[in-house]
Design an enzyme around this catalytic site. Structure first.
Site, PDB file in Angstrom:
ATOM      1  N   LYS A  56       0.841  -1.205   0.000  1.00 21.59           N
ATOM      2  CA  LYS A  56       0.000   0.000   0.000  1.00 21.59           C
ATOM      3  C   LYS A  56       0.885   1.267   0.000  1.00 21.59           C
ATOM      4  CE  LYS A  56      -3.901  -2.166   2.380  1.00 21.59           C
ATOM      5  NZ  LYS A  56      -4.906  -1.966   3.447  1.00 21.59           N
ATOM      6  N   TYR A  68     -12.526  -2.221  -3.420  1.00 23.86           N
ATOM      7  CA  TYR A  68     -12.998  -2.251  -2.028  1.00 23.86           C
ATOM      8  C   TYR A  68     -14.522  -2.239  -1.912  1.00 23.86           C
ATOM      9  CZ  TYR A  68      -8.365  -1.712   0.143  1.00 23.86           C
ATOM     10  OH  TYR A  68      -7.086  -1.916   0.605  1.00 23.86           O
ATOM     11  N   PHE A 115     -15.421   3.317   7.496  1.00 22.80           N
ATOM     12  CA  PHE A 115     -14.076   3.734   7.070  1.00 22.80           C
ATOM     13  C   PHE A 115     -13.881   3.650   5.556  1.00 22.80           C
ATOM     14  CE2 PHE A 115     -13.934  -0.721   8.464  1.00 22.80           C
ATOM     15  CZ  PHE A 115     -13.445  -1.357   7.337  1.00 22.80           C
ATOM     16  N   ARG A 143      -1.438 -14.675   3.600  1.00 24.28           N
ATOM     17  CA  ARG A 143      -2.205 -14.002   4.664  1.00 24.28           C
ATOM     18  C   ARG A 143      -1.544 -14.233   6.028  1.00 24.28           C
ATOM     19  NH1 ARG A 143      -6.819 -10.730   3.879  1.00 24.28           N
ATOM     20  NH2 ARG A 143      -7.808 -11.744   5.665  1.00 24.28           N
ATOM     21  N   THR A 160      -5.119  -8.050  10.345  1.00 21.24           N
ATOM     22  CA  THR A 160      -5.427  -6.789   9.646  1.00 21.24           C
ATOM     23  C   THR A 160      -4.961  -5.583  10.444  1.00 21.24           C
ATOM     24  OG1 THR A 160      -7.351  -7.829   8.625  1.00 21.24           O
ATOM     25  CG2 THR A 160      -7.329  -5.422   8.677  1.00 21.24           C
ATOM     26  N   ARG A 180       2.809  -7.104   8.934  1.00 22.00           N
ATOM     27  CA  ARG A 180       2.139  -6.008   9.662  1.00 22.00           C
ATOM     28  C   ARG A 180       2.633  -5.907  11.100  1.00 22.00           C
ATOM     29  NH1 ARG A 180      -3.517  -7.967   7.133  1.00 22.00           N
ATOM     30  NH2 ARG A 180      -3.685  -6.570   5.336  1.00 22.00           N
ATOM     31  N   HIS A 228      -1.968  -5.383   1.333  1.00 15.33           N
ATOM     32  CA  HIS A 228      -3.271  -6.031   1.126  1.00 15.33           C
ATOM     33  C   HIS A 228      -3.013  -7.395   0.496  1.00 15.33           C
ATOM     34  CE1 HIS A 228      -7.389  -6.782  -0.238  1.00 15.33           C
ATOM     35  NE2 HIS A 228      -6.828  -7.213  -1.342  1.00 15.33           N
TER      36      HIS A 228
HETATM   37  P1  CMP Z   1      -7.203  -4.562   3.552  1.00 15.38           P
HETATM   38  O1  CMP Z   1      -6.680  -5.940   3.671  1.00 15.38           O
HETATM   39  O2  CMP Z   1      -6.676  -3.745   2.437  1.00 15.38           O
HETATM   40  O3  CMP Z   1      -8.781  -4.646   3.407  1.00 15.38           O
HETATM   41  C1  CMP Z   1      -9.634  -3.659   3.876  1.00 15.38           C
HETATM   42  C2  CMP Z   1      -8.923  -2.619   4.643  1.00 15.38           C
HETATM   43  O4  CMP Z   1      -9.733  -1.823   5.459  1.00 15.38           O
HETATM   44  C3  CMP Z   1      -7.956  -3.248   5.614  1.00 15.38           C
HETATM   45  O5  CMP Z   1      -6.896  -3.809   4.904  1.00 15.38           O
HETATM   46  C4  CMP Z   1      -7.622  -2.080   6.526  1.00 15.38           C
HETATM   47  O6  CMP Z   1      -6.527  -1.310   6.037  1.00 15.38           O
HETATM   48  C5  CMP Z   1      -8.876  -1.245   6.424  1.00 15.38           C
HETATM   49  N1  CMP Z   1      -9.599  -1.204   7.705  1.00 15.38           N
HETATM   50  C6  CMP Z   1     -10.125  -2.235   8.361  1.00 15.38           C
HETATM   51  N2  CMP Z   1     -10.713  -1.794   9.499  1.00 15.38           N
HETATM   52  C7  CMP Z   1     -10.524  -0.440   9.536  1.00 15.38           C
HETATM   53  C8  CMP Z   1     -10.886   0.584  10.443  1.00 15.38           C
HETATM   54  N3  CMP Z   1     -11.570   0.305  11.559  1.00 15.38           N
HETATM   55  N4  CMP Z   1     -10.521   1.845  10.158  1.00 15.38           N
HETATM   56  C9  CMP Z   1      -9.837   2.126   9.031  1.00 15.38           C
HETATM   57  N5  CMP Z   1      -9.475   1.178   8.119  1.00 15.38           N
HETATM   58  C10 CMP Z   1      -9.806  -0.089   8.375  1.00 15.38           C
END
Ligand code: CMP
Length: 143
Positions: free
Chosen positions: A9, A49, A57, A85, A91, A102, A115
């Site tokens: 990202k 998305y 969010f 993963r 996440t 992460r 991601h």
């Molecule tokens: P990603 O795997 O790209 O898929 C969806 C994304 O939403 C996730 O990674 C996070 O970066 C983002 N995300 C999930 N929960 C939140 C949150 N509470 N606030 C902001 N971003 C979020």
């Protein structure tokens, strides 16, 4: 052989983490099938998305992923979707174990470095969104 879509990202690109992240997947033995540095347009971000459209969010998510270049990749390997993963970690980087991408590099859920596709269906969909068939390179690693 399974393929997955992974993307460093904008925060990971800005922090010069592309090399470290690619190294981890190479070390794992996965094979790189495609990769490109690109800036995601609004429409692609919204499509990518769309499953999060109702989340509070969502706007922040789309705005962040379009804020700077990303490094989009396709990797291939045995169980690569779940395996990648695991290597990415939870996440929320605050919940991600040390040793995961992460867990080692991130702090905030909204800036969680990478991601990765979460299922065979999302892998097929995301690979198709980001890459043309002719950009996917298959080659014999024994050469
Ligand atoms: P990603 O795997 O790209 O898929 C969806 C994304 O939403 C996730 O990674 C996070 O970066 C983002 N995300 C999930 N929960 C939140 C949150 N509470 N606030 C902001 N971003 C979020």
């Amino acid at each position: 052989m399974e393929r997955t879509f992974l993307m460093v990202k904008p925060d990971g690109v800005q922090r010069n983490l592309i090399g470290s992240i690619v190294q981890r997947f190479e070390d794992k033995g996965y094979q790189l099938v495609a990769a490109k540095l690109m800036t995601i347009e609004q429409s692609l971000a919204e499509t990518h998305y769309e499953e999060h459209k109702e989340r509070p969010f969502y706007n922040e998510l789309v705005s962040f992923i379009t804020s700077g270049p990303v490094f989009a990749m396709v990797w291939e390997g045995e169980g690569a979707i779940a395996g990648a993963r695991e290597m990415m970690g939870a996440t929320n980087p605050q919940e991600a174990s040390p040793g995961t991408i992460r867990g080692d590099f991130g702090q905030q859920v909204s800036k969680n470095i990478i991601h990765g596709s979460d299922s065979p269906e999302s892998a097929a969909r995301e690979i198709g969104l980001f890459f043309d068939e002719k950009e996917l390179v298959s080659y014999d690693k024994s050469i």
